[in-house]
Write a protein that holds these residues in place. Structure first.
Motif, short mmCIF file in Angstrom:
data_model
loop_
_atom_site.label_atom_id
_atom_site.label_comp_id
_atom_site.label_asym_id
_atom_site.label_seq_id
_atom_site.Cartn_x
_atom_site.Cartn_y
_atom_site.Cartn_z
N PRO A 184 0.82 -1.22 0.00
CA PRO A 184 0.00 0.00 0.00
C PRO A 184 0.85 1.27 0.00
O PRO A 184 0.39 2.31 -0.45
N ASP A 185 2.12 1.18 0.49
CA ASP A 185 3.00 2.36 0.48
C ASP A 185 3.85 2.43 -0.79
O ASP A 185 4.74 3.27 -0.90
N GLY A 186 3.61 1.51 -1.71
CA GLY A 186 4.27 1.61 -3.00
C GLY A 186 5.34 0.56 -3.24
O GLY A 186 5.79 -0.12 -2.30
N ASP A 187 5.71 0.44 -4.52
CA ASP A 187 6.85 -0.40 -4.90
C ASP A 187 8.08 0.51 -4.99
O ASP A 187 8.02 1.68 -4.59
N LEU A 188 9.18 -0.01 -5.49
CA LEU A 188 10.35 0.82 -5.76
C LEU A 188 10.78 0.56 -7.18
O LEU A 188 11.04 -0.60 -7.55
N ARG A 189 10.83 1.60 -8.01
CA ARG A 189 11.29 1.48 -9.40
C ARG A 189 12.65 2.17 -9.51
O ARG A 189 12.75 3.37 -9.32
N VAL A 190 13.67 1.36 -9.77
CA VAL A 190 15.02 1.89 -9.99
C VAL A 190 15.28 1.87 -11.50
O VAL A 190 15.20 0.82 -12.13
N THR A 191 15.56 3.04 -12.07
CA THR A 191 15.85 3.11 -13.50
C THR A 191 17.35 3.18 -13.69
O THR A 191 18.01 4.10 -13.21
N VAL A 192 17.88 2.15 -14.36
CA VAL A 192 19.32 2.02 -14.56
C VAL A 192 19.69 2.47 -15.97
O VAL A 192 18.99 2.15 -16.93
N VAL A 193 20.79 3.22 -16.08
CA VAL A 193 21.39 3.52 -17.39
C VAL A 193 22.88 3.25 -17.23
O VAL A 193 23.54 3.90 -16.41
N GLY A 194 23.39 2.29 -17.97
CA GLY A 194 24.79 1.89 -17.79
C GLY A 194 25.00 1.44 -16.36
O GLY A 194 24.28 0.57 -15.86
#
Ligand SMILES: Nc1ncnc2c1ncn2[C@@H]1O[C@H](COP(=O)(O)OP(=O)(O)OP(=O)(O)O)[C@@H](O)[C@H]1O
Ligand SMILES: [Mg+2]
Length: 307
Positions: A184-194
């Motif tokens: 309910p408090d959210g997921d975690l999205r980590v956006t990786v570049v290199g």
């Protein structure tokens, strides 16, 4: 440098934004679609065209291509054509991009590399789902090639949910199945570049929902993730060979686990300054990869085999 960006579809807001940043950084940058890719072998050995123009006019192609479930073969063919053009760097090459399309295949690879994935099974029939329910209590079932939270369903009880499960099995033949992890408090999205993680968000499901996709009404908060999750994310991208990736983590009783690896992460819900930072790093890092390939070989890199 001439940069082409393969957009997801006409509604994709992130590809035109990436192209704007590319132009701001001094590159001749345009957007096209896999549908614009064709081939005319009468004129020469390569013959790949993009919107009628020879693909050799491009230096770097950044893929945010959509591989459509119903037209995967023709989309694969067009993607493969792009990757056979000498001197043109495609990020990522077809084999890398296509392998990362499958949730099941990606999780299998990440798990084999020792990364913390959520327990995941492939269910071929209602009995497989019943076994997962017996082991895990409530579960989530989803297609291996899904998007935007569509056909991702919670199953609590096969007596009650059997029509749902049978309908999904009929449509997709096999379903990816995981324990249900409330967030309910959210997921975690980590956006990786290199090797970097330039954009990190917590995506909170709407109060009446449970899915953290923006398309399902989730709201986004920018966060600084624990360093170990950034490390897991960059390792995951390396394991998959993917230059730009979105790693989705859910909180579980055993800590954060990867529930999904995305090869075409979106960022449109993030605030403008964060989006700008991300798109600048995408262009800079990918231009750097192209230039390094040319420096290493002293000539155009060989096209990679299409798998
Ligand atoms: N095992 C799970 N437990 C709880 N919630 C889940 C689980 N798997 C998925 N969800 C929720 O459903 C959402 C959608 O699922 P998932 O990310 O696997 O597919 P998708 O978003 O449709 O695929 P894509 O990101 O490629 O568009 C997730 O963001 C998450 O909020
Ligand atoms: Mg997702």
């Amino acid at each position: 440098m001439r940069i082409g960006i393969v957009a997801w579809d006409h509604e994709d807001p992130d590809s035109p934004e990436l192209a704007r940043t590319g132009r701001d950084l001094g590159h001749d940058t345009s957007v096209f679609f896999l549908g614009d890719v064709s081939c005319d072998l009468t004129a020469g050995a390569v013959g790949t065209t993009i919107g009628g123009e020879p693909a050799t006019a491009f230096d770097l192609i950044i893929s945010r291509a959509q591989i459509r479930y119903e037209q995967a073969q023709s989309d694969h063919e067009r993607y493969g054509l792009l990757c056979q053009v000498p001197g043109v760097t495609v990020l990522d090459p077809a084999d890398v991009y296509l392998n990362a399309e499958s949730k099941l295949l990606a999780l299998q690879r990440l798990g084999a590399a020792g990364l913390p994935i959520a327990p995941t099974r492939c269910c071929r029939n209602p009995a497989d789902v019943a076994a997962a329910l017996a082991d895990w209590g409530e579960v989530v079932v989803k297609p291996s090639f899904g998007l935007g939270g569509a056909d991702v369903e919670r199953v609590r009880n096969l007596g009650h949910d059997s029509a749902l499960v049978e309908g999904l099995l009929k449509k997709y033949e096999r379903l990816v199945c995981q324990p249900y992890y409330p967030h309910p408090d959210g997921d975690l999205r980590v956006t990786v570049v290199g090797d970097e993680a330039p954009l990190n968000m917590r995506r909170v499901p709407r109060s009446t929902g449970w899915k953290s996709n923006a398309k399902q009404g989730a709201t986004v908060h920018m966060v600084t993730p624990p360093p170990e999750l950034v490390e897991v994310s960059t390792r995951a991208a390396r394991v998959m060979g993917v230059t730009m990736a979105g790693l989705d983590f859910l909180p579980t009783p055993d800590g954060h686990k990867i529930i999904e690896f995305n090869n075409c992460p979106g960022w449109y819900p993030a605030p403008e300054d964060h989006r700008r930072h991300l798109t600048e790093r995408v262009i800079e890092i990918m231009v750097g990869i192209h230039e390094a390939g040319h420096r290493v070989n002293g000539r155009a890199p060989e096209p990679r085999p299409v798998g």
